[in-house]
Design a protein around this motif. Structure first.
Motif, short mmCIF file in Angstrom:
data_model
loop_
_atom_site.label_atom_id
_atom_site.label_comp_id
_atom_site.label_asym_id
_atom_site.label_seq_id
_atom_site.Cartn_x
_atom_site.Cartn_y
_atom_site.Cartn_z
N ARG A 113 -40.24 -5.08 -13.17
CA ARG A 113 -41.51 -5.81 -13.17
C ARG A 113 -42.65 -4.91 -12.66
NH1 ARG A 113 -40.87 -11.52 -13.26
NH2 ARG A 113 -42.71 -11.81 -11.94
N SER A 114 -42.92 -3.82 -13.40
CA SER A 114 -43.99 -2.91 -13.00
C SER A 114 -44.97 -2.72 -14.14
CB SER A 114 -43.41 -1.55 -12.58
OG SER A 114 -42.90 -0.86 -13.71
N VAL A 115 -46.18 -2.30 -13.80
CA VAL A 115 -47.20 -2.08 -14.81
C VAL A 115 -46.78 -0.97 -15.78
CG1 VAL A 115 -49.60 -1.35 -15.19
CG2 VAL A 115 -49.05 -2.90 -13.30
N ALA A 116 -46.12 0.07 -15.26
CA ALA A 116 -45.69 1.19 -16.11
C ALA A 116 -44.67 0.73 -17.15
CB ALA A 116 -45.11 2.31 -15.26
N VAL A 117 -43.68 -0.06 -16.71
CA VAL A 117 -42.66 -0.56 -17.65
C VAL A 117 -43.30 -1.43 -18.71
CG1 VAL A 117 -40.67 -2.10 -17.86
CG2 VAL A 117 -40.75 -0.42 -16.00
N ILE A 118 -44.20 -2.32 -18.30
CA ILE A 118 -44.87 -3.20 -19.27
C ILE A 118 -45.70 -2.39 -20.25
CG2 ILE A 118 -46.57 -5.05 -19.52
CD1 ILE A 118 -45.66 -6.06 -16.75
N GLY A 119 -46.40 -1.38 -19.73
CA GLY A 119 -47.22 -0.54 -20.60
C GLY A 119 -46.39 0.18 -21.66
N GLY A 258 -51.23 -1.35 -24.13
CA GLY A 258 -50.22 -0.45 -23.57
C GLY A 258 -50.83 0.83 -23.04
N LEU A 259 -51.75 1.42 -23.80
CA LEU A 259 -52.40 2.66 -23.36
C LEU A 259 -53.24 2.44 -22.11
CD1 LEU A 259 -53.48 4.14 -26.82
CD2 LEU A 259 -51.65 4.97 -25.32
N ILE A 260 -53.94 1.30 -22.06
CA ILE A 260 -54.73 0.98 -20.87
C ILE A 260 -53.84 0.84 -19.64
CG2 ILE A 260 -56.15 -0.80 -19.77
CD1 ILE A 260 -57.46 -1.31 -22.44
N LEU A 261 -52.72 0.12 -19.81
CA LEU A 261 -51.80 -0.10 -18.69
C LEU A 261 -51.16 1.21 -18.22
CD1 LEU A 261 -50.05 -3.40 -19.84
CD2 LEU A 261 -51.82 -3.13 -18.10
N LEU A 262 -50.82 2.07 -19.16
CA LEU A 262 -50.24 3.37 -18.77
C LEU A 262 -51.26 4.22 -18.04
CD1 LEU A 262 -48.10 4.19 -21.94
CD2 LEU A 262 -47.28 3.51 -19.68
N GLY A 263 -52.50 4.17 -18.50
CA GLY A 263 -53.56 4.90 -17.81
C GLY A 263 -53.75 4.38 -16.40
N PHE A 264 -53.68 3.06 -16.25
CA PHE A 264 -53.81 2.41 -14.93
C PHE A 264 -52.63 2.78 -14.04
CE2 PHE A 264 -52.87 -1.14 -12.08
CZ PHE A 264 -54.09 -1.30 -11.43
N ALA A 265 -51.40 2.74 -14.63
CA ALA A 265 -50.19 2.97 -13.84
C ALA A 265 -50.09 4.41 -13.33
CB ALA A 265 -48.95 2.64 -14.68
N TYR A 266 -50.55 5.36 -14.13
CA TYR A 266 -50.39 6.77 -13.76
C TYR A 266 -51.65 7.41 -13.22
CZ TYR A 266 -45.91 6.35 -16.15
OH TYR A 266 -44.64 5.97 -16.53
N SER A 267 -52.70 6.62 -13.03
CA SER A 267 -53.94 7.17 -12.48
C SER A 267 -53.84 7.33 -10.96
CB SER A 267 -55.11 6.26 -12.82
OG SER A 267 -54.94 4.98 -12.22
#
Length: 267
Positions: A113-119, A258-267
């Motif tokens: 249940r993490s933003v990265a997994v969802i992204g 998905g791209l927005i969430l990955l950017g958020f997760a790894y920023s």
């Protein structure tokens, strides 16, 4: 919970449950991205019951046939369309129940249940949906549903336990890959959701039974009613839209989010 929070959760669940964009992913993101408290399992059960009512009502003729076919199925007979449909829906539900129990017992359900997994799930399975939709056949209809296809789609459905995958999206992907038309792929996916939501609702309901009180019951009733109406409109919208367009608009949304969430997760 405030009334605004209840309405927000119910609308998100109702709108996204049957669209191939992942309702669970959106609900997990809500507290992570807004700072709102998690809605809790009691509200989760309520909004799922609301969406269950919507899909049962929308596909009532098929649901009624399956219900009437259950007595024949219990005697070992699958000689009517209803009993055959009931049997295949049960078969298609077994993989997700088994996988869900494994994830629950191992604790992996919480770990995902993490933003990265969802992204990543939004992005990757969105592209997989696009590929299956563009290159899958369109020769099969609901009446062609077989034991093999039900089992395969059931395995696809188990993959949806990864947050952000989308239960409807992944089962539609499986159906399109097997050669079902867009409309019938969506219809089979929606019918498969019924026993899955019931099983999930029962398990969650047992866990939250001790929390029941007047306030929880009131909030749950409001959430269920709103999610029911929202899901009914979303179902009607998607099934009508499929007569004119492909699943590409949903894929574009998934890739963008998905791209927005990955950017958020790894920023």
């Amino acid at each position: 919970m405030s009334l605004f929070h209840i309405i927000l959760v119910a609308l998100i669940q109702g709108v996204t449950e049957f669209l191939p964009v992942s309702s669970s992913g959106h609900l997990i993101l809500l507290p992570n991205l807004t700072g709102l408290q998690d809605q809790g399992q009691a509200i989760d059960v309520a909004v799922h019951m609301g969406t269950l009512g919507a899909v049962v009502l929308f596909f009532w003729s098929d649901v009624r046939a399956a219900i009437l076919g259950l007595p024949r199925l219990m005697t070992g007979r699958r000689d009517t369309p209803g009993s055959q449909l009931a049997f295949l829906l049960i078969v298609a539900t077994i993989p997700v129940i088994l996988a869900g129990l494994v994830l629950k017992l191992t604790g992996l359900d919480d770990a995902m249940r993490s933003v990265a997994v969802i992204g990543w799930a939004m992005l990757v399975f969105g592209i997989v949906l696009w590929w299956a939709d563009q290159y899958g056949g369109s020769t099969k209809t609901k009446s062609d549903w077989t034991l093999r296809d039900a089992l395969i789609m059931g395995v696809w459905q188990a993959v949806a336990l990864i947050p952000g995958t989308s239960r409807s999206g992944i089962t539609i992907t499986g159906a399109r890959n097997l050669g079902y038309t867009r409309h019938d792929a969506a219809k089979l996916s929606m019918l498969m959701s019924i026993p899955t939501i019931i099983a999930s609702g029962v398990l969650l309901g047992i866990e939250v039974a001790g929390q029941a009180n007047v306030e929880v019951a009131r909030d749950g009733a409001i959430a269920a009613a709103i999610s029911f109406v929202a899901a009914l409109f979303a179902l009607s919208f998607m099934m009508r839209l499929l007569q004119a367009v492909s699943f590409t608009p949903y894929v574009i949304y998934r890739v963008f989010l998905g791209l927005i969430l990955l950017g958020f997760a790894y920023s």
